[in-house]
Structure formats: structure tokens, C-alpha cells
Design an enzyme around this catalytic site. Structure first.
Site, PDB file in Angstrom:
ATOM      1  N   ASP A 161       0.831  -1.215   0.000  1.00  0.00           N
ATOM      2  CA  ASP A 161       0.000   0.000   0.000  1.00  0.00           C
ATOM      3  C   ASP A 161       0.868   1.270   0.000  1.00  0.00           C
ATOM      4  O   ASP A 161       1.849   1.349   0.740  1.00  0.00           O
ATOM      5  CB  ASP A 161      -0.865   0.060   1.269  1.00  0.00           C
ATOM      6  CG  ASP A 161      -1.762  -1.153   1.434  1.00  0.00           C
ATOM      7  OD1 ASP A 161      -1.392  -2.250   0.993  1.00  0.00           O
ATOM      8  OD2 ASP A 161      -2.844  -0.991   2.033  1.00  0.00           O
ATOM      9  N   HIS A 221      -1.115   4.485  -0.478  1.00  0.00           N
ATOM     10  CA  HIS A 221      -2.133   5.378   0.116  1.00  0.00           C
ATOM     11  C   HIS A 221      -1.850   6.870   0.019  1.00  0.00           C
ATOM     12  O   HIS A 221      -1.860   7.578   1.042  1.00  0.00           O
ATOM     13  CB  HIS A 221      -2.347   5.004   1.590  1.00  0.00           C
ATOM     14  CG  HIS A 221      -3.327   3.880   1.777  1.00  0.00           C
ATOM     15  ND1 HIS A 221      -4.629   3.939   1.313  1.00  0.00           N
ATOM     16  CD2 HIS A 221      -3.191   2.665   2.351  1.00  0.00           C
ATOM     17  CE1 HIS A 221      -5.247   2.810   1.590  1.00  0.00           C
ATOM     18  NE2 HIS A 221      -4.403   2.016   2.212  1.00  0.00           N
ATOM     19  N   ASP A 276      -4.098  -0.270  -3.345  1.00  0.00           N
ATOM     20  CA  ASP A 276      -4.244   0.829  -2.372  1.00  0.00           C
ATOM     21  C   ASP A 276      -3.239   1.948  -2.634  1.00  0.00           C
ATOM     22  O   ASP A 276      -2.440   2.310  -1.776  1.00  0.00           O
ATOM     23  CB  ASP A 276      -4.161   0.319  -0.921  1.00  0.00           C
ATOM     24  CG  ASP A 276      -5.485  -0.319  -0.473  1.00  0.00           C
ATOM     25  OD1 ASP A 276      -6.328  -0.612  -1.339  1.00  0.00           O
ATOM     26  OD2 ASP A 276      -5.663  -0.521   0.745  1.00  0.00           O
ATOM     27  N   ASP A 322      -6.394   7.244  -1.431  1.00  0.00           N
ATOM     28  CA  ASP A 322      -7.163   7.385  -0.183  1.00  0.00           C
ATOM     29  C   ASP A 322      -6.248   7.604   1.019  1.00  0.00           C
ATOM     30  O   ASP A 322      -5.128   7.128   1.058  1.00  0.00           O
ATOM     31  CB  ASP A 322      -8.077   6.175   0.089  1.00  0.00           C
ATOM     32  CG  ASP A 322      -9.369   6.218  -0.708  1.00  0.00           C
ATOM     33  OD1 ASP A 322      -9.737   7.311  -1.171  1.00  0.00           O
ATOM     34  OD2 ASP A 322      -9.999   5.155  -0.873  1.00  0.00           O
ATOM     35  N   ARG A 323      -6.788   8.288   2.005  1.00  0.00           N
ATOM     36  CA  ARG A 323      -6.118   8.626   3.265  1.00  0.00           C
ATOM     37  C   ARG A 323      -5.041   9.693   3.063  1.00  0.00           C
ATOM     38  O   ARG A 323      -5.189  10.802   3.505  1.00  0.00           O
ATOM     39  CB  ARG A 323      -5.558   7.386   3.960  1.00  0.00           C
ATOM     40  CG  ARG A 323      -6.664   6.448   4.388  1.00  0.00           C
ATOM     41  CD  ARG A 323      -6.124   5.296   5.214  1.00  0.00           C
ATOM     42  NE  ARG A 323      -7.223   4.461   5.686  1.00  0.00           N
ATOM     43  CZ  ARG A 323      -7.961   4.720   6.746  1.00  0.00           C
ATOM     44  NH1 ARG A 323      -7.722   5.784   7.468  1.00  0.00           N
ATOM     45  NH2 ARG A 323      -8.933   3.916   7.094  1.00  0.00           N
ATOM     46  N   ASN A 369      -8.514  -2.862  -2.270  1.00  0.00           N
ATOM     47  CA  ASN A 369      -9.896  -2.570  -1.870  1.00  0.00           C
ATOM     48  C   ASN A 369     -10.187  -1.064  -1.918  1.00  0.00           C
ATOM     49  O   ASN A 369     -11.335  -0.654  -1.917  1.00  0.00           O
ATOM     50  CB  ASN A 369     -10.199  -3.130  -0.469  1.00  0.00           C
ATOM     51  CG  ASN A 369      -9.349  -2.495   0.609  1.00  0.00           C
ATOM     52  OD1 ASN A 369      -8.124  -2.482   0.518  1.00  0.00           O
ATOM     53  ND2 ASN A 369      -9.978  -1.976   1.648  1.00  0.00           N
ATOM     54  N   HIS A 370      -9.128  -0.231  -1.998  1.00  0.00           N
ATOM     55  CA  HIS A 370      -9.359   1.220  -2.088  1.00  0.00           C
ATOM     56  C   HIS A 370      -9.432   1.733  -3.530  1.00  0.00           C
ATOM     57  O   HIS A 370      -9.633   2.926  -3.732  1.00  0.00           O
ATOM     58  CB  HIS A 370      -8.304   1.994  -1.299  1.00  0.00           C
ATOM     59  CG  HIS A 370      -8.641   2.068   0.157  1.00  0.00           C
ATOM     60  ND1 HIS A 370      -9.357   3.109   0.710  1.00  0.00           N
ATOM     61  CD2 HIS A 370      -8.402   1.206   1.176  1.00  0.00           C
ATOM     62  CE1 HIS A 370      -9.533   2.888   2.003  1.00  0.00           C
ATOM     63  NE2 HIS A 370      -8.959   1.740   2.305  1.00  0.00           N
ATOM     64  N   HIS A 386      -3.842  -8.240  -3.273  1.00  0.00           N
ATOM     65  CA  HIS A 386      -3.864  -7.187  -2.254  1.00  0.00           C
ATOM     66  C   HIS A 386      -4.281  -7.712  -0.883  1.00  0.00           C
ATOM     67  O   HIS A 386      -3.631  -7.456   0.126  1.00  0.00           O
ATOM     68  CB  HIS A 386      -4.790  -6.046  -2.673  1.00  0.00           C
ATOM     69  CG  HIS A 386      -4.863  -4.970  -1.633  1.00  0.00           C
ATOM     70  ND1 HIS A 386      -3.814  -4.112  -1.389  1.00  0.00           N
ATOM     71  CD2 HIS A 386      -5.832  -4.645  -0.739  1.00  0.00           C
ATOM     72  CE1 HIS A 386      -4.139  -3.305  -0.399  1.00  0.00           C
ATOM     73  NE2 HIS A 386      -5.357  -3.603   0.016  1.00  0.00           N
ATOM     74  N   ARG A 428     -12.696  -6.631   9.852  1.00  0.00           N
ATOM     75  CA  ARG A 428     -13.052  -5.462   9.041  1.00  0.00           C
ATOM     76  C   ARG A 428     -14.539  -5.404   8.717  1.00  0.00           C
ATOM     77  O   ARG A 428     -15.026  -4.413   8.196  1.00  0.00           O
ATOM     78  CB  ARG A 428     -12.297  -5.494   7.709  1.00  0.00           C
ATOM     79  CG  ARG A 428     -10.806  -5.450   7.833  1.00  0.00           C
ATOM     80  CD  ARG A 428     -10.185  -5.591   6.457  1.00  0.00           C
ATOM     81  NE  ARG A 428      -8.755  -5.816   6.524  1.00  0.00           N
ATOM     82  CZ  ARG A 428      -7.840  -4.856   6.472  1.00  0.00           C
ATOM     83  NH1 ARG A 428      -8.217  -3.600   6.364  1.00  0.00           N
ATOM     84  NH2 ARG A 428      -6.556  -5.145   6.526  1.00  0.00           N
ATOM     85  N   HIS A 458      -2.328  -4.737   2.408  1.00  0.00           N
ATOM     86  CA  HIS A 458      -3.633  -4.537   3.049  1.00  0.00           C
ATOM     87  C   HIS A 458      -3.598  -4.274   4.549  1.00  0.00           C
ATOM     88  O   HIS A 458      -4.569  -3.800   5.111  1.00  0.00           O
ATOM     89  CB  HIS A 458      -4.502  -5.775   2.746  1.00  0.00           C
ATOM     90  CG  HIS A 458      -5.973  -5.668   3.003  1.00  0.00           C
ATOM     91  ND1 HIS A 458      -6.717  -4.549   2.705  1.00  0.00           N
ATOM     92  CD2 HIS A 458      -6.860  -6.573   3.504  1.00  0.00           C
ATOM     93  CE1 HIS A 458      -7.993  -4.782   3.013  1.00  0.00           C
ATOM     94  NE2 HIS A 458      -8.098  -5.997   3.501  1.00  0.00           N
TER      95      HIS A 458
END
Length: 498
Positions: free
Chosen positions: A241, A243, A270, A273-274, A302-303, A351, A399, A426
Site C-alpha cells: 500500500d 495510500h 491501495d 485514499d487517506r 480494496n481502495h 492485495h 473489518r 492490506h
């Protein structure tokens, strides 16, 4: 838990017996200790101490509410949801419990469920302005979602590409930034782009659209399971990730060399995001994909999905830096990202992780129709969402999506498919990586000091064709301009996490 730390609860009251005054007092002391850990952002210890307090006094709604927030902060939305639910069962007037549950549901993209909780708070506290604001904001999202669904179900969904006229977009004279060379990405363009982004400048929208349209075409031709061969003398770098942590991405290239045909990379989902430089990260990665289509690989996380982007900032960031139309195109491109990659028929990379059901084969992965938003369950969902667990078997995911799988699940999957081990991402790991399941399940995470608060290292893996053993390289976070993570994230989620 830190060395020497044990949350001593000494066993709680038996079933049906209320806690004694001494137990209530001990539980309060444990909660106070947990709160200190929470303030210090040590959420793992906070959870352990809240849990010990709950053992002693299982009827205190606040303990569940507090633990729910610690779970929210560590992305254990399934557990957070369960705790918040328990809190409001114990105390119907515990407003924070409803807020926590709404935040958990928001984080999982369950907006209608979140709306019901905000509705309850408005009823319990009719004069609370804050509650009313949250209710209205959530109501707006639910309506927007319904509208989007209505459009999507219109069979003839047109691609954004069809309504773009890139040729007629003009680049103004005052724009002095990088431009594609005759409509093509070159190494010179990529170097200029990275420098331009480093200075916090914006790529012209025409260039961004050119990259997106071209990368969609490249990705759409790829299989769902990409299969690559590494020769004896070759190596590939696998990153986890990133991010939206652009300056850490630049640092990876600084430490490990720029991508090239002799220095291939796999980025394991990923990308966005964030972190608040997600546009910069993704357009840089897409640029390298166009430059080296066979030596620079991107897998979906998943993002790379609408639900997550709507909540965790990417949609807001694209709309702030460009337009809603460009976000819609990003969404289309993400749907074509492959879901897994196999190296030399021996190492499988995805991922999230393995599957909720036994018997899945590489052929089943090849057959997944990936050009869509991921479903709530099934192999596509699992590849993006699942996590390993130390104990055998499977359990409900922390989750709230997919599952957790044990060493026995990994072993039987590998045997069935004649694989050596899997690499997945992840999950944040303090060291930037983790080796689990007897060496058969490796996690790699490449966003150091995740969200500016986790204090973790990042890492990447070298795989050599000669032995395919993972060789880990760790790195720490580098400074970035003062733009906070989650700056573009959904305001409701930010409030719920407070």
C-alpha cells in the site's frame, strides 16, 4: 503488547452476577489506563485494557464505546460495529454509541444503516445542532447513492471517454509544467512530472485525461491474473500500500532506482485514499505503466473502489484538484486493474488474501469478470479484502468484509495450486512487513508512518528469478508538505472517528 505489559483483570463476575464494588473500581482503573494508551495512539494496548475492563464489568456501555473507537482507528470496522451495537443495547441513551456505530457503518459503505443511527440521535437530542448536521450530511449521501444506482442500472452506461474531446482541450500559454510528447509518455516527461509534483504543482487536465484514457486501454487488455516469468538473473520489486503518500513513493524510487525494463516493479493496490497526495501517486504510477507496460505492474486494492474513494478522500481530492467527471473516469480505469499476479508459477500476489471457501484454483481467478465494483462476497471480494489469522480455520473478519484465513487454509490452497507462498498487503505492520503461516503468507506494506500517526516502517520486497525467496528492504517516512492525511475525506467519517 509492550514488553512487560499485562492487563490484569483477574477474571470477571460469573454469568448473571453483577460486578462487585471492588470489580467496578478495578475496571475503572483499567479504563483509565486504556484511555492513556489511546491518547498515546497505542491502540493495541488500549483495546487490551478496555477488554480487561469489560471482563470485570460487562454492563458498562462506555467501555464498549471506547473500545469501538480504538477499533475504528485501527480499521477493524467489523469489531467496532459489534462493540457500538453492544453499547447502545446496554444504554439506549448513550449517544456516542450511536455515533460510533454510524461511523463503523459509514466506513463499510453502509450509508442507510448509518442514517438510522443519526436519526435516533436527532430524536434523543432534538436540540443538538451537530447531530442534525450529521443526519443531513448522511441523508445527502444516501440520496446521491440512490441516484448513482439508478444511472448505473441504465443498461447503456456510456464511458466518460465517449464524452471527452481531449483534442480540443487547450493548454494555456501560462502553463509551464510537463506535457506529453506527441501525446506519449516519455522518461523525460516522467522525470519532469515527479519534480513538478514534488513542488506541489498540478498537471494540466488535458495531460491527466490523456494518461487516463491511454492507461484504461492498456489495462483493459490484461488478464485478471497476470502471469510473469523472471529469468535466473532478473529481479522484481514488490511494493505494498502507498495510500497517497507521494513523498514516500518518491523515496522508494530514490532508494531502489526508477522503474525501467531492467528494474521492474509490482505495486500491490491501495495507491489512493487517506494520504492527501493520492492524485499525484496514481498519475505517477499510471505514467510508469504507460512507459513500461510489461515491466511495471499495478494490482487492484480494496481502495480502488467507489465506496472507499467516496469516504476516504480520493473522490474529494479529484473533485478539488480537477472535476467530478475526472473522478468518474478514474473509477472506470480502476475497474480494469488486474486482481492478482503469479511469478514463475510459484508466488501468487494479491492485495488482500485467500478465500472464504476451499477449492479455489488459479483458473477460478482467471475467470473472474473484474470490470465492476467488487461484490460483497465471493472470490473477487476476498482477493481485495481478506486477512490472515494465526489460528487454523477461518473466522469473521475484523473489518466486517470477507474473512480471516488460517495457516491450514493457506497450506491447502498452495498445495492445490502448486504454489510456494503468497505475498499480500492490506495491513499496516510495525516493521513494514510480516512473515506468517510458516513462511507461506508474506505481508508487505509501503506507507511508512501511515496517516502520519502509526509510526510504522515501510518496506518493499526483492524477488530474484534464481530462488524467489523474499528479500525485505525497510525504510522510514520522509517529511512532506503540511497537508494533513484525510484532508479530502468524508467529513462525517472524520467526525465519527473523533
Amino acid at each position: 503488547m509492550a514488553e512487560g505489559e499485562r492487563a490484569e483483570s483477574g477474571g470477571g463476575p460469573g454469568p448473571g452476577r453483577p460486578p462487585s464494588p471492588a470489580e467496578v473500581e478495578r475496571a475503572e482503573a483499567l479504563k483509565t489506563r486504556a484511555n492513556e494508551f489511546f491518547k498515546g495512539k497505542d491502540y493495541e494496548n488500549a483495546v487490551k485494557y478496555y477488554s480487561s475492563a469489560i471482563e470485570l464489568n460487562p454492563t458498562n456501555a462506555i467501555y464498549y464505546g471506547n473500545r469501538s473507537l480504538a477499533y475504528l482507528r485501527t480499521e477493524c470496522y467489523g469489531y467496532a460495529l459489534a462493540d457500538a451495537t453492544r453499547a447502545v443495547e446496554l444504554d439506549k441513551k448513550y449517544v456516542k454509541g450511536y455515533y460510533r456505530r454510524a461511523a463503523s457503518n459509514m466506513a463499510l459503505g453502509k450509508f442507510k444503516a448509518a442514517l438510522r443511527d443519526y436519526e435516533t440521535v436527532v430524536k434523543v437530542r432534538p436540540n443538538d445542532k451537530d447531530a442534525k448536521l450529521k443526519y443531513q450530511e448522511c441523508h445527502k449521501i444516501v440520496k446521491q447513492k440512490a441516484f448513482e444506482r439508478a444511472i448505473a442500472s441504465d443498461e447503456h452506461k456510456r464511458s466518460v471517454v465517449d464524452s471527452l474531446d481531449i483534442e480540443s482541450m487547450t493548454i494555456e500559454d501560462e502553463y509551464s509544467g510537463p506535457k506529453l510528447d506527441g501525446g506519449k509518455v516519455t522518461l523525460a516527461f516522467m522525470k519532469d512530472l515527479m519534480q513538478w509534483y514534488k513542488e506541489q504543482k498540478k498537471l494540466h487536465r488535458k495531460c491527466a485525461y490523456q494518461i487516463l484514457v491511454q492507461v484504461k486501454e492498456v489495462l483493459a487488455k490484461l488478464p485478471t491474473l497476470v502471469e510473469t516469468t523472471l529469468k535466473e538473473t532478473e529481479k522484481v520489486t514488490v511494493c505494498g500500500d502507498t495510500h497517497g503518500q507521494y513523498y514516500d513513493l518518491l523515496n522508494i524510487f530514490e532508494l531502489n532506482g526508477l522503474p525501467s525494463e531492467s528494474n521492474p516493479y509490482i505495486f500491490n493496490g491501495d495507491f489512493v485514499d487517506r494520504g492527501s497526495f493520492s492524485v499525484e501517486v496514481i498519475l505517477t504510477l499510471f505514467g510508469f505503466k504507460l512507459l513500461y507496460p510489461d515491466h511495471f505492474h499495478l494490482l487492484r486494492g480494496n481502495h480502488e473502489t467507489d465506496n472507499m474513494n467516496q469516504i476516504y478522500g480520493f473522490e474529494g481530492e479529484v473533485k478539488a484538484k480537477y472535476t467530478a467527471q475526472m473522478f468518474a473516469l478514474f473509477s472506470e480505469v480502476f475497474e480494469w486493474l488486474p486482481l492478482a499476479q503469479c511469478i514463475n508459477g510459484k508466488v501468487l500476489i494479491m492485495h488482500g488474501g485467500l478465500f472464504s471457501e476451499d477449492g479455489v484454483t488459479l483458473d477460478d481467478i482467471r475467470k473472474i469478470e473484474r470490470n465492476r465494483q467488487p461484490p460483497d462476497s465471493g472470490p473477487m471480494c476476498d482477493l481485495l479484502w481478506s486477512d490472515p489469522q494465526p489460528q487454523n480455520g477461518r473466522s469473521v473478519s475484523k473489518r466486517g468484509v470477507s474473512c480471516q484465513f488460517g495457516p491450514d487454509v493457506t497450506k491447502s490452497f498452495l498445495e492445490r495450486n502448486r504454489l510456494d507462498y503468497i505475498i499480500r498487503s492490506h495491513e499496516v505492520k510495525p516493521e513494514g512487513y510480516e512473515v506468517a503461516h510458516d513462511g507461506k503468507c508474506v505481508t508487505v506494506f509501503s506507507a511508512p508512518n501511515y496517516c502520519d500517526q502509526m509510526g510504522n516502517k515501510g518496506s518493499y520486497i526483492h524477488l530474484r528469478g534464481s530462488d524467489l525467496r523474499p528479500d525485505f528492504h525497510q525504510f522510514t517516512a520522509v517529511p512532506h508538505p503540511n497537508v494533513k492525511p484525510m484532508m479530502y475525506a468524508n467529513t462525517l467519517l472524520q467526525l465519527g472517528m473523533m
